[in-house]
Design an enzyme around this catalytic site. Structure first.
Site: not given
Length: 568
Positions: A169, A322
């Protein structure tokens, strides 16, 4: 925190009384005593003269206000903080007892879960190995991209049964070109590696991982392992982790322990190591060993693809994607395994600015996830009521909310402020015994770092101010709740020398906004006033600790934590 506090108070008490009864045996000791008394008298004179300058009506008004309003409010605050402290103590004792049992009885995961090494089949060859996807999310990782890609390509797993996916990214075209070239170099060596980019950063890391799983070639993979750009797994990582998933169909996640390449770089990294060692050796170990719950750490873990799909895939609603995925998978009845002997090297942030951003993201995200998932947890049908209570109370409320709020509010605000309000009395078990026990249990699995305890106590109390603010922002979903700042990584590329005091790495910018932390400076002044008042009027020797904590706030506020001086 209170270990150092208790030692300081005990030392001063003994020192004062012993010095009054006998002469010190050396001129140096006499000099220290004379200097200490001079400073003490100077502070006392300053406080007395300042207080004496106040008009009589003001002192009477303050006395009336203190008795009628402030004291009752503080007594209530003390009771609330004591209750929260007991809640935290019970949780810490429980996890520590479990952790110690696991250590001394050698309860390794292989004893509780089936584990058999995977090897090539005589007839099918390497097709006996399951297909594994290795994801490496990146964002302008110029200093470390070679380390993570090289380590992933060095995994001892058949190349035709493993796909390495670099999710870049990066916004810097130069860095993107470097990463792409590195991928081509490894591909020419026979690695099954693909370079993926997207035209936006929607969802940040969660968005990149989600889009990575959407490619057609991923459908053939049974498992996915995630490594952040600074993580360097050993070659046998997959060979040790994958069998837990292959032979135990209800296991969704195998989480490895983090190891650090720069734990002794500076005082701040040593403190981080101690904190993270407690997290892995106690919190993660306890959650895994009791089959309760522990959160995915976002990296150095292997997921079962079907579990991710059943849980709803990656979600970017918080900055702890997460933990979010782990909670949703757990609510579907999936189990997690923590393997403490399986270690992956990574880099600790050595810049104080980077560390602050990281802690804000972790702390705020966890509190925000509690806000968004509490009802979802309570309404889940696939798990027992006991597990719901464990998730909501033990994992989220006590560890992610109470721990941050009580550390700052009680030990950095209420106790120092109590010296200004003599009507308020705090029991010794709340001031000393509970925090002393918690502090010792935080260090019990890492005795090699006991010498750093005083610095750890002072620094963690300063950081408690930042973490409490982040917790409240997450709970209220205020501005900055979804702020995502990638933790800066240096990868050992910068050859710099530390300050003589061996105090950490940091931003060398001279801009005032980066140099000073004004909330910490303001709080340092408050603590200095409380300590000086206690030195003059108090009799409990709180001022010893409060002065030291005030100095710690000053040091952090001035930016002298996590800083480098170039060797050139």
């Amino acid at each position: 925190m209170a270990v150092f506090w208790s030692l300081c108070i005990t030392f001063v008490f003994l020192f004062h009384h012993a010095a009054a009864d006998r002469a010190l045996g050396s001129s140096a000791a006499n000099g220290v005593l004379i200097l200490a008394r001079s400073v003490s008298r100077g502070v006392e004179s300053m406080v007395l003269s300042t207080y004496g300058m106040l008009p009589e009506w003001y002192r009477k008004a303050w006395g009336s206000l203190r008795t009628a309003v402030i004291a009752p409010v503080m007594r209530t605050a003390v009771v609330v903080c004591l209750v929260l402290s007991v809640m935290l103590l019970v949780e810490v004792v429980f996890m520590s007892v479990v952790s110690l049992f696991v250590k001394f009885l050698r309860w390794k995961p292989e004893k509780w879960y089936k584990w058999e090494a995977i090897g090539a089949d005589l007839e099918g060859g390497n097709y006996n190995y399951p297909m594994v996807l290795v994801q490496i999310p990146m964002y302008n990782e110029k200093e470390v991209y070679k380390l993570s890609i090289g380590a992933a390509c060095g995994l001892s797993w058949p190349s035709e049964r493993m796909i390495i996916q670099v999710l870049d990214d990066s916004t810097d075209p130069e860095i993107k070109d470097l990463v792409e070239i590195e991928c081509k170099i490894w591909a020419s060596k026979g690695a099954n590696i693909v370079y993926e980019i997207r035209d936006n950063r929607k969802g940040y890391k969660a968005g990149a991982l989600k889009e990575g799983l959407g490619h057609s070639y991923v459908q053939q993979c049974d498992y996915v392992v995630i490594f952040d750009a600074d993580f360097q797994p050993e070659s046998d990582f997959l060979a040790r982790a994958i069998p837990f998933l292959v032979h135990n169909p209800k296991v969704a996640l195998v989480q490895a322990r983090w190891e650090f390449v720069n734990p002794y770089e500076c005082v701040m990294t040593r403190i981080q190591r101690m904190t993270l060692d407690y997290h892995f050796k106690v919190e993660q170990e306890a959650g895994s060993s009791t089959y309760a719950f522990f959160g995915f750490n976002g990296t150095a873990g292997v997921w079962r693809m079907s579990a991710i799909k059943e849980a709803g895939g990656w979600n970017d609603r918080t900055t702890v994607e997460d933990m979010d995925l782990a909670v949703r998978a757990s609510l579907k009845g999936w189990k997690f395994v923590y393997v403490g002997d399986l270690k992956v090297k990574s880099e600790l942030p050595s810049s104080f600015g980077a560390y602050r951003h990281q802690q804000h993201r972790w702390t705020c995200g966890a509190a925000n996830l509690l806000r968004k998932s509490a009802l979802e947890i309570w309404m889940a049908k696939e798990v027992s009521l006991l597990k719901k209570i464990y998730l909501l109370y033990n994992f989220f409320f006590v560890r992610k909310v109470v721990a941050h709020i009580v550390t700052f509010t009680f030990y950095c605000v209420i106790i120092p402020a109590s010296v200004l309000v003599p009507e308020v009395r705090i029991p010794a078990w709340g001031v000393v015994y509970i925090p002393t026990t918690i502090t010792l249990l935080n260090a019990i699995r890492n005795f090699s770092c006991v010498y750093i305890l005083p610095f750890w106590i002072l620094f963690e109390n300063v950081m408690a101010m930042h973490r409490m603010r982040a917790t409240l922002i997450g709970l209220c979903e205020a501005g900055g709740a979804n702020e995502w700042v990638v933790t800066e990584k240096l990868g050992g590329a910068l050859k710099q020398k530390l300050l003589p005091e061996n105090i950490a790495i940091g931003n060398t910018s001279s801009t005032v906004g980066h140099r000073f932390y004004f909330p910490e400076l303001g709080f340092a002044v408050f603590l200095f006033i409380c300590a000086s008042f206690d030195l003059t009027y108090g009799g409990n020797y709180y001022y010893v600790y409060i002065y030291l904590q005030s100095i710690a706030f000053f040091i952090v506020g001035l930016g002298y934590v996590g800083r480098f001086i170039s060797s050139s």
